[in-house]
Design an enzyme around this catalytic site. Structure first.
Site, PDB file in Angstrom:
ATOM      1  N   ASP A 121      16.436   2.443  54.489  1.00 33.56           N
ATOM      2  CA  ASP A 121      16.838   2.412  53.082  1.00 33.56           C
ATOM      3  C   ASP A 121      16.438   1.136  52.362  1.00 33.56           C
ATOM      4  O   ASP A 121      16.712   0.995  51.172  1.00 33.56           O
ATOM      5  CB  ASP A 121      18.361   2.586  52.976  1.00 33.56           C
ATOM      6  CG  ASP A 121      19.107   1.350  53.466  1.00 33.56           C
ATOM      7  OD1 ASP A 121      18.834   0.909  54.591  1.00 33.56           O
ATOM      8  OD2 ASP A 121      19.934   0.814  52.706  1.00 33.56           O
TER       9      ASP A 121
ATOM     10  N   ASP B  91      17.220   2.860  60.956  1.00 33.38           N
ATOM     11  CA  ASP B  91      18.015   1.736  60.483  1.00 33.38           C
ATOM     12  C   ASP B  91      19.491   2.123  60.580  1.00 33.38           C
ATOM     13  O   ASP B  91      19.830   3.316  60.710  1.00 33.38           O
ATOM     14  CB  ASP B  91      17.610   1.441  59.031  1.00 33.38           C
ATOM     15  CG  ASP B  91      18.421   0.325  58.418  1.00 33.38           C
ATOM     16  OD1 ASP B  91      18.504  -0.754  59.018  1.00 33.38           O
ATOM     17  OD2 ASP B  91      19.004   0.547  57.333  1.00 33.38           O
TER      18      ASP B  91
ATOM     19  N   ASP C 110      22.793   0.086  58.774  1.00 34.88           N
ATOM     20  CA  ASP C 110      23.592  -0.094  57.551  1.00 34.88           C
ATOM     21  C   ASP C 110      22.938   0.591  56.352  1.00 34.88           C
ATOM     22  O   ASP C 110      21.787   0.325  56.015  1.00 34.88           O
ATOM     23  CB  ASP C 110      23.766  -1.578  57.240  1.00 34.88           C
ATOM     24  CG  ASP C 110      24.622  -2.292  58.284  1.00 34.88           C
ATOM     25  OD1 ASP C 110      25.112  -1.612  59.199  1.00 34.88           O
ATOM     26  OD2 ASP C 110      24.791  -3.517  58.168  1.00 34.88           O
TER      27      ASP C 110
END
Length: 260
Positions: free
Chosen positions: A200, A12, A14
């Site tokens: 996250d 991922d 961001d």
């Protein structure tokens, strides 16, 4: 690309490889350089558009690897120049336009915002925010209504074939396709010896569970992911450090354990 690839990393962006506040990734450079040295692949997997990811992929020297765009709704081939095909996105916006007004007003998507609003909401530069609005497959946005209205909104979307996924910042709508779906296709093609996934947010959970090893990168700005099945066996771990610092430490630790 070699079929004897030692490791393929799916990550991922961001809040994971990119820091939450300033979108920097230089803290992860030691691990990225080590991965390049051993011939490991790095696949960027994000809610970002193909145009956004294409720029990042070139900055990071990862243009020879595929990238998963718009939360798995699309795939950017190695070395491909991103093109904003707006047909699917236009269909998605048309579905939104047919949602009952009392429910529709709770959702504010990127298509409802001008570039300045996207800048304020994301902290992106004006040029980056403009690329974020050039969507091809999905619509991220914020929800301002009640939880009951949200449930009704999602129910209406489901009837029309639209799925919604919660990310670190946004509720993202699409006609389907996940990071894990695209990940399986890439693994089948490249046949790496090991896979690692890092993320996250809730929309990363399937990707984390699908890899040989998963890493939940600490994000003090978002809600914690619930306990994942792979954590019970130690296949999935959590970092103490946030963003690219946590990413770097996790990759270096896994490389040492795998003796790569």
């Amino acid at each position: 690309m070699t079929s004897d690839m030692p490791l393929l990393v799916f990550t991922d962006l961001d809040g994971t490889l990119l820091s939450h506040g300033d979108y920097r990734w230089d803290a992860a450079l030691p691990a990225l350089e080590r991965l390049a040295h051993i011939g490991a692949g790095v696949v960027l997997a994000s809610s970002k558009t193909a145009l956004e990811i294409n720029e990042l992929r070139q900055e990071m020297g990862l243009q020879h690897w595929p990238a998963i765009v718009e939360n798995g709704a699309g795939l950017l081939a190695p070395h491909a120049q991103a093109v904003a095909d707006r047909f699917t996105y236009a269909q998605l916006r048309a579905v939104l336009g047919n949602i009952p007004a009392n429910l529709r007003r709770g959702f504010c998507g990127f298509g409802d915002m001008d570039t300045a609003q996207v800048v304020r909401l994301t902290g992106l530069s004006v040029s980056a925010a403009a690329l974020a609005k050039q969507r091809g497959y999905s619509e991220p946005g914020t929800w301002s209504g009640t939880s009951h209205e949200k449930a009704q909104f999602l129910e209406e979307l489901t009837k029309k074939g639209v799925v919604a996924r919660e990310g670190g910042r946004f509720l993202t709508l699409s006609f389907g396709g996940t990071k894990a779906d695209q990940m399986a296709q890439i693994i089948d093609e490249l046949r790496p010896r090991h896979t690692i996934a890092l993320g996250d947010a809730p929309n990363d959970a399937e990707m984390l569970e699908s890899a040989d090893f998963g890493v939940i990168v600490a994000n003090p700005h978002g809600a914690d992911l619930p306990l994942l099945e792979g954590e019970k066996t130690g296949r999935i771990m959590r970092t103490q450090l946030a963003g690219p610092q946590g990413w770097n430490a996790a990759i270096m630790g896994h490389l040492a354990r795998l003796k790569l």
